[in-house]
Design a protein around this motif. Structure first.
Motif, PDB file in Angstrom:
ATOM      1  N   THR A  56      -5.371 -11.552  -0.691  1.00 18.60           N
ATOM      2  CA  THR A  56      -6.032 -12.038  -1.570  1.00 18.60           C
ATOM      3  C   THR A  56      -6.797 -11.821  -1.186  1.00 18.60           C
ATOM      4  O   THR A  56      -8.143 -11.799  -1.618  1.00 18.60           O
ATOM      5  CB  THR A  56      -5.313 -13.446  -2.170  1.00 18.60           C
ATOM      6  OG1 THR A  56      -4.255 -13.028  -2.539  1.00 18.60           O
ATOM      7  CG2 THR A  56      -5.776 -13.900  -3.159  1.00 18.60           C
ATOM      8  N   ALA A  71      -8.085  -8.229  -0.030  1.00 19.15           N
ATOM      9  CA  ALA A  71      -8.657  -7.210  -1.066  1.00 19.15           C
ATOM     10  C   ALA A  71     -10.588  -7.023  -1.167  1.00 19.15           C
ATOM     11  O   ALA A  71     -10.657  -6.174  -1.885  1.00 19.15           O
ATOM     12  CB  ALA A  71      -8.083  -7.555  -2.939  1.00 19.15           C
ATOM     13  N   SER A  72     -11.370  -8.399  -1.648  1.00 23.42           N
ATOM     14  CA  SER A  72     -12.135  -8.399  -1.894  1.00 23.42           C
ATOM     15  C   SER A  72     -13.023  -7.616  -0.477  1.00 23.42           C
ATOM     16  O   SER A  72     -13.852  -7.046  -0.378  1.00 23.42           O
ATOM     17  CB  SER A  72     -12.861  -9.732  -1.584  1.00 23.42           C
ATOM     18  OG  SER A  72     -12.735 -10.774  -2.404  1.00 23.42           O
ATOM     19  N   ALA A 119     -12.393  -3.988  -0.823  1.00 18.50           N
ATOM     20  CA  ALA A 119     -13.942  -3.271  -2.063  1.00 18.50           C
ATOM     21  C   ALA A 119     -14.866  -3.136  -1.610  1.00 18.50           C
ATOM     22  O   ALA A 119     -14.845  -2.150  -2.855  1.00 18.50           O
ATOM     23  CB  ALA A 119     -12.858  -4.616  -3.390  1.00 18.50           C
ATOM     24  N   ASP A 167     -14.658   0.383   1.836  1.00 22.72           N
ATOM     25  CA  ASP A 167     -13.788   0.774   1.722  1.00 22.72           C
ATOM     26  C   ASP A 167     -13.587   1.717   2.545  1.00 22.72           C
ATOM     27  O   ASP A 167     -13.156   2.877   3.427  1.00 22.72           O
ATOM     28  CB  ASP A 167     -14.239   2.119   0.405  1.00 22.72           C
ATOM     29  CG  ASP A 167     -13.215   3.085   0.493  1.00 22.72           C
ATOM     30  OD1 ASP A 167     -12.061   3.201   0.819  1.00 22.72           O
ATOM     31  OD2 ASP A 167     -13.794   4.115   0.064  1.00 22.72           O
ATOM     32  N   LEU A 206      -1.670  -5.516  -1.177  1.00 21.35           N
ATOM     33  CA  LEU A 206      -3.136  -5.276  -1.353  1.00 21.35           C
ATOM     34  C   LEU A 206      -2.792  -4.204  -2.872  1.00 21.35           C
ATOM     35  O   LEU A 206      -4.137  -3.715  -3.352  1.00 21.35           O
ATOM     36  CB  LEU A 206      -3.700  -4.815   0.183  1.00 21.35           C
ATOM     37  CG  LEU A 206      -4.972  -4.420   0.327  1.00 21.35           C
ATOM     38  CD1 LEU A 206      -5.741  -6.061   0.030  1.00 21.35           C
ATOM     39  CD2 LEU A 206      -5.103  -3.367   1.945  1.00 21.35           C
ATOM     40  N   LEU A 260      -4.240  -5.394  -5.532  1.00 20.50           N
ATOM     41  CA  LEU A 260      -4.701  -6.129  -5.788  1.00 20.50           C
ATOM     42  C   LEU A 260      -6.182  -5.555  -5.309  1.00 20.50           C
ATOM     43  O   LEU A 260      -7.202  -5.352  -6.247  1.00 20.50           O
ATOM     44  CB  LEU A 260      -5.102  -7.177  -4.733  1.00 20.50           C
ATOM     45  CG  LEU A 260      -3.996  -8.238  -4.717  1.00 20.50           C
ATOM     46  CD1 LEU A 260      -3.882  -9.181  -3.817  1.00 20.50           C
ATOM     47  CD2 LEU A 260      -3.987  -8.714  -6.504  1.00 20.50           C
ATOM     48  N   ALA A 261      -6.318  -3.873  -5.274  1.00 18.58           N
ATOM     49  CA  ALA A 261      -7.609  -3.329  -4.404  1.00 18.58           C
ATOM     50  C   ALA A 261      -7.290  -2.004  -4.638  1.00 18.58           C
ATOM     51  O   ALA A 261      -6.143  -1.300  -4.877  1.00 18.58           O
ATOM     52  CB  ALA A 261      -8.087  -3.400  -3.015  1.00 18.58           C
ATOM     53  N   ARG A 276      -6.930   2.108  -0.864  1.00 16.13           N
ATOM     54  CA  ARG A 276      -5.622   1.817  -0.418  1.00 16.13           C
ATOM     55  C   ARG A 276      -6.135   2.302   1.460  1.00 16.13           C
ATOM     56  O   ARG A 276      -5.806   3.475   1.831  1.00 16.13           O
ATOM     57  CB  ARG A 276      -4.962   3.588  -0.428  1.00 16.13           C
ATOM     58  CG  ARG A 276      -4.433   3.268  -1.848  1.00 16.13           C
ATOM     59  CD  ARG A 276      -3.603   1.986  -2.250  1.00 16.13           C
ATOM     60  NE  ARG A 276      -3.456   2.145  -3.475  1.00 16.13           N
ATOM     61  CZ  ARG A 276      -3.447   1.357  -4.622  1.00 16.13           C
ATOM     62  NH1 ARG A 276      -4.846   0.722  -4.111  1.00 16.13           N
ATOM     63  NH2 ARG A 276      -3.359   1.542  -6.576  1.00 16.13           N
TER      64      ARG A 276
END
Length: 413
Positions: A336, A339-340, A343, A346, A372, A375-376, A379
């Protein structure tokens, strides 16, 4: 025709220095080599390689060491890097202890010392400066050296020293390290170059030079031990931020946790509250783990870390039941916040490091990667950190060695 100044690119002095550095790097990488082998690897003629080795031997950077008598044909003299030509020190500072080590130019640890923190702090207890000096001197003595033999010191701490004010930030749990004059006081008693770096950043240095991030210029190291943090490597360089606080992701607001407006203690903040080690025992009870294993040994003096590591080690081998559900829930919590991070950045690779995530092993890594992906959009490839034995200390030594080698190997000076 106007003459060139010493050190001008293309002059014999600069070309010799470049060849010297290339040969020293080869000896560092391969170990002892013959003159012929060095010439072949550098593209130099035998006479030039001979002159190079004579020059480096006279400078004390190379030593003759045996022959390759076991090979067919006439035996040849072997040359090796003089690892004792310089030494560096690294310190890993936590609230519980200072761990110090000394390494030679080849990167071999030759002295180590651990100084526990006083169990009770009083007016007469030694301060940060005294404790740093005691830890360093302990490692130097263990190496059979004196303090003046050390060319550079790198100190790793939680948080970061603000480059504008020189004060430690983001580490209120490290007592005695917040004086505005601390860095000046340390500089006065340590007459060698001293550098200060965030502990998680040093773990990333260790992985970049020795571990899972070798060959990668863009990666994130997610650390979870006493606290959650991240190191950000962009274009091959650490990104520290304006105040040194880049990567303090424990404070990152995440769904399901309160927004923390005033951070006053360690372990507070959204992502830390969701996925820090302090959360694991409560999470286990809520999922029906009624027989928690005894705390893992070697997990430090943090009261939460031992139980958390033990829970994750047992959960890593579970295929079903409450321990499997615990591993899945914890993977969701880690993903969780992660993911931020991915994002925004990258990254090519995310390295999972620190006792609390490495305890979950490959089973936890697979679950975090799968979560993940849900959520995002990014990859990144997730990998477990390979430098699991004192990664912060190892990173401090590697950082000190990189700068020292650049100085010592530069024969144009």
């Amino acid at each position: 025709m106007a003459g060139t100044t010493p050190g001008t690119p293309g002059t014999p002095r600069v070309l010799r220095a470049m060849n010297d550095r290339a040969a020293l790097d080869l000896l560092l990488e391969h170990g002892p080599l013959s003159r012929t082998r060095i010439g072949r690897l550098t593209g130099l003629s035998k006479p030039t390689a001979s002159q190079l080795l004579a020059r480096l031997e006279a400078a004390g950077l190379v030593v003759a060491t045996g022959t390759d008598a076991g090979r067919p044909g006439p035996s040849a003299q072997l040359y090796a890097l003089n690892a004792g030509a310089a030494h560096v020190a690294g310190l890993d500072v936590t609230p519980e202890r200072i761990l110090a080590a000394v390494a030679d130019l080849a990167g071999r640890t030759v002295g180590r010392f651990e100084l526990p923190s006083p169990t009770r702090r009083s007016a007469g207890a030694p301060g940060a400066v005294e404790r740093v000096v005691a830890a360093l001197d302990g490692a130097v003595k263990a190496a059979g050296l004196v303090r003046s033999d050390v060319h550079r010191v790198v100190i790793g701490t939680p948080g970061a020293f603000d480059p504008r004010t020189g004060q430690l930030r983001y580490a209120s749990h490290l007592p005695g390290w917040h004086s505005g004059t601390l860095l000046d006081e340390l500089a006065a008693v340590l007459p060698v170059p001293v550098e200060y770096e965030n502990d998680v950043n040093l773990a990333a240095v260790a992985e970049q030079r020795l571990g899972a991030a070798r060959g990668h210029d863009d990666f994130v190291l997610l650390w979870n031990q006493e606290g959650i943090g991240a190191a950000l490597v962009l274009g091959g360089r650490l990104h520290r931020g304006w105040t040194g606080g880049a990567g303090e992701v424990g404070f990152l607001p995440v769904p399901g946790t309160p927004l923390v407006r005033h951070v006053t203690r360690v372990g507070s903040g959204g992502y830390q509250e969701l996925a820090g080690v302090q959360r694991l025992p409560e999470l286990a009870r809520g999922l029906g783990v009624t027989d928690p294993p005894p705390p893992a040994t070697g997990a430090g003096r943090d009261p939460h870390l031992g139980p958390a590591v033990a829970l994750l080690e047992r959960a890593a081998g579970a295929q079903e039941g409450p321990y499997r559900r615990l591993l899945e829930a914890y993977a969701t919590a880690l993903a969780t916040g992660l993911a931020s991070i991915v994002a925004v950045l990258d990254p090519e690779v995310v390295v999972l490091s620190g006792a609390a995530v490495t305890a979950g092993g490959e089973a936890l890594r697979e679950l975090v990667e799968a979560e993940l992906a849900e959520l995002a959009a990014a990859r990144p490839r997730l990998v477990i950190g390979e430098v699991q034995e004192e990664p912060v200390l190892r990173g401090a030594l590697e950082s000190a060695l990189a700068a020292t080698r650049d100085e010592v190997f530069d024969t144009s000076r």
